[in-house]
Design a protein around this motif. Structure first.
Motif, PDB file in Angstrom:
ATOM      1  N   ILE A  49     -10.392  -7.453  -7.818  1.00  0.00           N
ATOM      2  CA  ILE A  49      -9.874  -8.730  -7.312  1.00  0.00           C
ATOM      3  C   ILE A  49     -10.811  -9.834  -7.782  1.00  0.00           C
ATOM      4  CG2 ILE A  49      -9.143  -9.987  -5.252  1.00  0.00           C
ATOM      5  CD1 ILE A  49      -9.107  -7.269  -3.780  1.00  0.00           C
ATOM      6  N   ASP A  50     -10.283 -10.785  -8.552  1.00  0.00           N
ATOM      7  CA  ASP A  50     -11.155 -11.792  -9.156  1.00  0.00           C
ATOM      8  C   ASP A  50     -10.783 -13.228  -8.795  1.00  0.00           C
ATOM      9  OD1 ASP A  50      -8.824 -11.993 -10.580  1.00  0.00           O
ATOM     10  OD2 ASP A  50      -9.631 -11.149 -12.433  1.00  0.00           O
ATOM     11  N   ALA A  51      -9.856 -13.409  -7.836  1.00  0.00           N
ATOM     12  CA  ALA A  51      -9.476 -14.772  -7.445  1.00  0.00           C
ATOM     13  C   ALA A  51      -8.944 -14.755  -6.021  1.00  0.00           C
ATOM     14  CB  ALA A  51      -8.412 -15.320  -8.399  1.00  0.00           C
ATOM     15  N   ASP A  52      -8.973 -15.936  -5.357  1.00  0.00           N
ATOM     16  CA  ASP A  52      -8.395 -16.055  -4.022  1.00  0.00           C
ATOM     17  C   ASP A  52      -6.923 -15.636  -4.069  1.00  0.00           C
ATOM     18  OD1 ASP A  52     -10.804 -17.106  -3.327  1.00  0.00           O
ATOM     19  OD2 ASP A  52     -10.100 -19.182  -3.128  1.00  0.00           O
ATOM     20  N   ALA A  53      -6.484 -14.912  -3.032  1.00  0.00           N
ATOM     21  CA  ALA A  53      -5.093 -14.442  -3.033  1.00  0.00           C
ATOM     22  C   ALA A  53      -4.712 -13.957  -1.646  1.00  0.00           C
ATOM     23  CB  ALA A  53      -4.914 -13.309  -4.048  1.00  0.00           C
ATOM     24  N   SER A  54      -3.396 -13.862  -1.423  1.00  0.00           N
ATOM     25  CA  SER A  54      -2.920 -13.153  -0.234  1.00  0.00           C
ATOM     26  C   SER A  54      -3.081 -11.661  -0.498  1.00  0.00           C
ATOM     27  CB  SER A  54      -1.458 -13.499   0.037  1.00  0.00           C
ATOM     28  OG  SER A  54      -0.649 -13.176  -1.083  1.00  0.00           O
ATOM     29  N   PHE A  55      -3.273 -10.895   0.572  1.00  0.00           N
ATOM     30  CA  PHE A  55      -3.597  -9.483   0.416  1.00  0.00           C
ATOM     31  C   PHE A  55      -2.911  -8.689   1.520  1.00  0.00           C
ATOM     32  CE2 PHE A  55      -6.110  -5.709   1.326  1.00  0.00           C
ATOM     33  CZ  PHE A  55      -6.434  -5.214   0.068  1.00  0.00           C
ATOM     34  N   ALA A  56      -2.120  -7.667   1.130  1.00  0.00           N
ATOM     35  CA  ALA A  56      -1.449  -6.820   2.126  1.00  0.00           C
ATOM     36  C   ALA A  56      -1.505  -5.372   1.677  1.00  0.00           C
ATOM     37  CB  ALA A  56       0.003  -7.256   2.305  1.00  0.00           C
ATOM     38  N   PRO A  57      -2.009  -4.476   2.514  1.00  0.00           N
ATOM     39  CA  PRO A  57      -2.017  -3.048   2.157  1.00  0.00           C
ATOM     40  C   PRO A  57      -0.587  -2.502   2.093  1.00  0.00           C
ATOM     41  CG  PRO A  57      -3.373  -3.490   4.106  1.00  0.00           C
ATOM     42  CD  PRO A  57      -2.583  -4.716   3.843  1.00  0.00           C
ATOM     43  N   ILE A  58      -0.347  -1.614   1.168  1.00  0.00           N
ATOM     44  CA  ILE A  58       0.924  -0.894   1.092  1.00  0.00           C
ATOM     45  C   ILE A  58       0.667   0.510   1.617  1.00  0.00           C
ATOM     46  CG2 ILE A  58       2.790  -0.067  -0.378  1.00  0.00           C
ATOM     47  CD1 ILE A  58       2.617  -3.117  -0.172  1.00  0.00           C
ATOM     48  N   THR A  59       1.092   0.747   2.863  1.00  0.00           N
ATOM     49  CA  THR A  59       0.914   2.062   3.472  1.00  0.00           C
ATOM     50  C   THR A  59       2.164   2.912   3.239  1.00  0.00           C
ATOM     51  OG1 THR A  59       1.763   1.243   5.573  1.00  0.00           O
ATOM     52  CG2 THR A  59      -0.619   1.128   5.247  1.00  0.00           C
ATOM     53  N   VAL A  60       2.093   4.188   3.615  1.00  0.00           N
ATOM     54  CA  VAL A  60       3.196   5.099   3.320  1.00  0.00           C
ATOM     55  C   VAL A  60       4.488   4.698   4.027  1.00  0.00           C
ATOM     56  CG1 VAL A  60       1.709   7.052   2.797  1.00  0.00           C
ATOM     57  CG2 VAL A  60       2.445   6.669   5.154  1.00  0.00           C
ATOM     58  N   ASP A  61       4.399   3.891   5.087  1.00  0.00           N
ATOM     59  CA  ASP A  61       5.617   3.453   5.765  1.00  0.00           C
ATOM     60  C   ASP A  61       6.050   2.048   5.348  1.00  0.00           C
ATOM     61  OD1 ASP A  61       3.521   2.156   6.944  1.00  0.00           O
ATOM     62  OD2 ASP A  61       4.016   2.705   9.009  1.00  0.00           O
ATOM     63  N   SER A  62       5.423   1.471   4.320  1.00  0.00           N
ATOM     64  CA  SER A  62       5.835   0.167   3.794  1.00  0.00           C
ATOM     65  C   SER A  62       7.118   0.322   2.978  1.00  0.00           C
ATOM     66  CB  SER A  62       4.747  -0.433   2.901  1.00  0.00           C
ATOM     67  OG  SER A  62       3.548  -0.620   3.603  1.00  0.00           O
ATOM     68  N   PRO A  63       7.946  -0.718   2.906  1.00  0.00           N
ATOM     69  CA  PRO A  63       9.204  -0.622   2.136  1.00  0.00           C
ATOM     70  C   PRO A  63       8.977  -0.275   0.660  1.00  0.00           C
ATOM     71  CG  PRO A  63       9.208  -2.580   3.532  1.00  0.00           C
ATOM     72  CD  PRO A  63       7.820  -2.005   3.609  1.00  0.00           C
ATOM     73  N   GLU A  64       7.843  -0.713   0.111  1.00  0.00           N
ATOM     74  CA  GLU A  64       7.598  -0.501  -1.319  1.00  0.00           C
ATOM     75  C   GLU A  64       7.017   0.879  -1.634  1.00  0.00           C
ATOM     76  OE1 GLU A  64       6.302  -4.769  -0.178  1.00  0.00           O
ATOM     77  OE2 GLU A  64       6.082  -2.729   0.627  1.00  0.00           O
ATOM     78  N   ALA A  65       6.588   1.607  -0.600  1.00  0.00           N
ATOM     79  CA  ALA A  65       5.805   2.822  -0.829  1.00  0.00           C
ATOM     80  C   ALA A  65       6.599   3.917  -1.531  1.00  0.00           C
ATOM     81  CB  ALA A  65       5.245   3.338   0.494  1.00  0.00           C
ATOM     82  N   LEU A  66       7.864   4.115  -1.123  1.00  0.00           N
ATOM     83  CA  LEU A  66       8.659   5.185  -1.728  1.00  0.00           C
ATOM     84  C   LEU A  66       8.851   4.963  -3.221  1.00  0.00           C
ATOM     85  CD1 LEU A  66      11.547   6.257   0.688  1.00  0.00           C
ATOM     86  CD2 LEU A  66       9.711   7.668  -0.242  1.00  0.00           C
ATOM     87  N   GLU A  67       9.047   3.714  -3.629  1.00  0.00           N
ATOM     88  CA  GLU A  67       9.228   3.443  -5.061  1.00  0.00           C
ATOM     89  C   GLU A  67       7.975   3.818  -5.837  1.00  0.00           C
ATOM     90  OE1 GLU A  67      10.359  -0.189  -8.153  1.00  0.00           O
ATOM     91  OE2 GLU A  67      10.498  -0.504  -5.988  1.00  0.00           O
ATOM     92  N   ILE A  68       6.795   3.504  -5.285  1.00  0.00           N
ATOM     93  CA  ILE A  68       5.539   3.864  -5.958  1.00  0.00           C
ATOM     94  C   ILE A  68       5.400   5.380  -6.035  1.00  0.00           C
ATOM     95  CG2 ILE A  68       3.021   3.747  -5.777  1.00  0.00           C
ATOM     96  CD1 ILE A  68       3.414   0.972  -4.443  1.00  0.00           C
ATOM     97  N   LEU A  69       5.691   6.062  -4.925  1.00  0.00           N
ATOM     98  CA  LEU A  69       5.625   7.526  -4.911  1.00  0.00           C
ATOM     99  C   LEU A  69       6.548   8.123  -5.959  1.00  0.00           C
ATOM    100  CD1 LEU A  69       4.798  10.231  -3.437  1.00  0.00           C
ATOM    101  CD2 LEU A  69       6.873   9.915  -2.081  1.00  0.00           C
ATOM    102  N   ARG A  70       7.773   7.630  -6.013  1.00  0.00           N
ATOM    103  CA  ARG A  70       8.767   8.218  -6.916  1.00  0.00           C
ATOM    104  C   ARG A  70       8.483   7.890  -8.373  1.00  0.00           C
ATOM    105  NH1 ARG A  70      13.731   6.857  -2.710  1.00  0.00           N
ATOM    106  NH2 ARG A  70      13.484   8.775  -1.480  1.00  0.00           N
ATOM    107  N   HIS A  71       7.963   6.698  -8.629  1.00  0.00           N
ATOM    108  CA  HIS A  71       7.560   6.377  -9.993  1.00  0.00           C
ATOM    109  C   HIS A  71       6.439   7.307 -10.443  1.00  0.00           C
ATOM    110  CE1 HIS A  71       6.317   3.003 -13.031  1.00  0.00           C
ATOM    111  NE2 HIS A  71       6.730   4.108 -13.628  1.00  0.00           N
ATOM    112  N   SER A  72       5.510   7.566  -9.557  1.00  0.00           N
ATOM    113  CA  SER A  72       4.424   8.498  -9.884  1.00  0.00           C
ATOM    114  C   SER A  72       4.967   9.910 -10.071  1.00  0.00           C
ATOM    115  CB  SER A  72       3.366   8.480  -8.774  1.00  0.00           C
ATOM    116  OG  SER A  72       2.809   7.183  -8.629  1.00  0.00           O
TER     117      SER A  72
END
Length: 646
Positions: free
Chosen positions: A54-77
């Motif tokens: 991380i090299d600049a100010d930014a909003s930051f949100a963890p993506i946990t296994v129950d996040s809406p985006e998590a399944l897509e990351i799992l399946r892409h992997s």
């Protein structure tokens, strides 16, 4: 050391040293429990790996296994792990193409001389589980495009080389896990060990880059979940969907057919299917009449010039059938009904006092679909739209959208659909008309949804070329979404066809046109109904509501009397008077999913009654013919009003 500021979802700001990785930041920003469930993060407006600095100010949100985006990351992997497994099992004879996550899983395309067998798919799944257990990390590398091309040329992966050359970027990112490397933007799991529930489901063919002129590849589909219970539930849903497949049930219940002699994508409605369709159409017409609509009928073809004026030739030409020449004039099978309704409007001058005009039509249209895209009733070449067009003044617009939404949800409820997602689709990249009209139309739809208290999502750029729209996607009993209803506000076709009305001021004004379909196409809607009810339609929709069965030939005369009386009462009834055992007749009727079986033996003849058996095997007390007919009438009324969908 310079510090940067991270803004958490709560709005709280935290300072971390510049260059801190996401994984390191998590140790400072979230609890240990949440950190252990985090697979990635949203940094500003992009998803990133845990290893990202991380090299600049930014909003930051963890993506946990129950996040809406998590399944897509799992399946892409999981798609990368599938490719690694295939290469490990079948070696350099295989070339890998692409492997994205999709709505309910993932796939990867492979070029291999030999077709994958069911045994191969099982081996691939086992190898994926083995690789997952090894928990190799996913590591991101950035290199020049030239270096990446050299890397894939060395390994003989020509599809990756082609992608890189077409991409034309100076630098690209690659991901490694174990011995496998792939061109990819990411993000990915921290390591393969997160993949604990995976299934390789099926194989299909797919042209490279979707072009039929290119090489046919083998596409392997799979799915993955973070929890084995979720995978088990999904696989159960797949099996349930197979049982409910409308093509299978349509054949078994003799509802519809497709004939090679007639042509693909052209539906032949058999007697029971035609009766089901009539019931739906009659209800549709009655509800529209009650809501102030007038019925239209229009031809199946029109002069080709009309489609030039409407813009369909420019925007939908590739989806239209070839023109036909009649007496040296070019005609076209209609892909839409709307220009015909405009032609009716333009048959005479109109006054502001006539508005709103609500015109509806069950109009059959024809669109070219490639053979490979056809799918039972869901994707066809000829289909009937439950179309309507409302012509109104600007001061009518909001109320008309309100009325359409009310009628829309009322009709969906009658057919058993009370769960849905609503989308507001905005201006696409290619469109006609001016920005002011687009803004006015979009605002009208948005305000109508908000004032009705209906939750919706914005679907950017998915409007039609002539206007924005509301789309309603119904959910069936398995939770699957189906696009059916659409409401579109159009300022552009009235302008193209020079429509006008005389206003209260005596001047000519242009009307606003609302396009709307509540069920979409009847073919597709009936396909959804078949799968939603697994062919066991509620009583009011069932093509056959009751089947009469005698025990012996001695009851045939009374059975004929019952049949005639129920027909006169409007009950959709059949009789099975064959010389077969009663249990055989009952089982056959249950297979046909008929709601009621009317059993007639000597005691029923003597009492002038019938014994009523339900398709689930339960029995009702004996009843007279008028009592049974009254019960069916009550079921019909409750079904049509949406009060009962049993």
């Amino acid at each position: 050391m310079m510090e940067i500021s991270l803004t958490l979802p709560s709005g709280e700001q935290k300072k971390v040293p510049a260059g801190t990785t996401v994984a390191e930041a998590l140790k400072e920003l979230v609890s240990n429990k949440e950190r252990k469930q985090t697979i990635a993060a949203r940094l500003a407006d992009r998803l990133v790996d845990l290893s990202t600095p991380i090299d600049a100010d930014a909003s930051f949100a963890p993506i946990t296994v129950d996040s809406p985006e998590a399944l897509e990351i799992l399946r892409h992997s999981a798609a990368h792990i599938m490719a690694e497994a295939v290469l490990a099992l079948f070696g350099t004879e295989v070339q890998v193409a692409i492997g994205p996550a999709i709505a309910d899983g993932f796939y990867y395309d492979f070029d291999r001389a030999e077709p994958f067998t069911p045994d191969d798919l099982a081996r691939i799944e086992l190898k994926m589980q083995e690789l997952a257990a090894a928990a190799a990390p996913f590591s991101r590398e950035t290199m020049s495009s030239a270096q990446a091309i050299a890397l894939f040329e060395k390994s003989g992966q020509s599809y990756k080389v082609e992608l890189l050359k077409d991409l034309g970027a100076e630098t690209v990112s690659l991901y490694r896990q174990g011995d496998f490397v792939d061109l990819c933007r990411g993000p990915h799991l921290p390591h393969a060990g997160w993949l604990k529930a995976v299934k390789v489901i099926k194989q299909a063919g797919a042209y490279w880059r979707g072009d039929e002129k290119n090489q046919m590849l083998q596409r392997l589909y799979g799915t993955a979940f973070f929890d084995a219970k979720d995978l088990k539930a999904y696989l159960h849903q797949i099996e349930e969907a197979k049982k409910r497949d409308h093509r299978k049930l349509g054949k078994e219940l003799e509802l519809f057919a497709v004939s090679d002699q007639v042509g693909p994508g052209l539906i032949l409605w058999q007697p029971k299917g035609a009766l089901l369709r009539k019931i739906i159409e009659d209800h549709w017409r009655e509800e529209h009449y009650r809501n102030g609509y007038e019925l239209l009928f229009t031809p199946h073809i029109a002069k080709r010039d009309m489609w030039k004026t409407s813009g369909h030739l420019d925007f939908y030409g590739e989806n239209m059938f070839s023109a036909m020449d009649i007496e040296e004039v070019s005609y076209q099978l209609k892909p839409m009904n709307c220009p015909f309704h405009i032609a009716i409007y333009n048959t005479r001058k109109r006054s502001y006092r006539e508005f709103p005009l609500r015109w509806c039509e069950l109009g059959t249209v024809y669109r070219f679909e490639k053979t490979g895209a056809l799918h039972g009733l869901m994707r066809v070449r000829g289909f009937t739209q439950d179309d309507a067009h409302i012509f109104c003044r600007p001061d009518n617009l909001e109320e008309e959208i309100f009325n359409i939404l009310d009628l829309n949800l009322q009709i969906l409820k009658a057919f058993g659909f009370e769960h849905y997602d609503i989308y507001l689709s905005t201006r696409p990249e290619k469109y006609v008309g001016n920005d002011e009209h687009w803004e006015q139309a979009t605002t009208a739809l948005k305000l109508a949804l908000e004032k009705k208290g209906l939750a919706y999502e914005v679907d950017p750029g998915e409007g039609v070329f002539y206007g924005p729209k509301i789309d309603i996607k119904i959910k069936d009993v398995l939770g699957r979404s189906w696009q059916c209803s659409t409401i579109q506000v159009d300022f552009n076709l009235p302008e193209r066809f020079e429509m006008s009305y005389t206003g209260e001021d005596g001047k000519e004004h242009q009307p606003i046109m609302i396009h709307r379909a509540l069920m979409g196409s009847l073919e597709r809607f009936i396909g959804v109904l078949i799968e939603h009810y697994a062919g066991a339609f509620p009583v009011w929709l069932a093509p056959t509501q009751a089947r009469i069965m005698n025990i012996t030939d001695a009851q045939m005369g009374y059975a004929d009397e019952v049949y005639a009386e129920l027909r006169r009462a409007g009950v959709r009834v059949e009789k099975d008077l064959r010389n077969e055992k009663l249990n055989y007749k009952i089982r056959e009727a249950q297979m046909q999913k008929i709601p009621f079986m009317l059993i007639i033996g000597d005691k029923e003849v003597e009492a002038r009654q019938v014994t009523v058996r339900l398709r689930n095997g339960d029995n009702l007390p004996g009843m007279s013919i008028p009592e049974f007919a009254a019960m069916i009438a009550d079921e019909n009324e409750a079904g049509r009003t949406g009060a009962c969908n049993s």
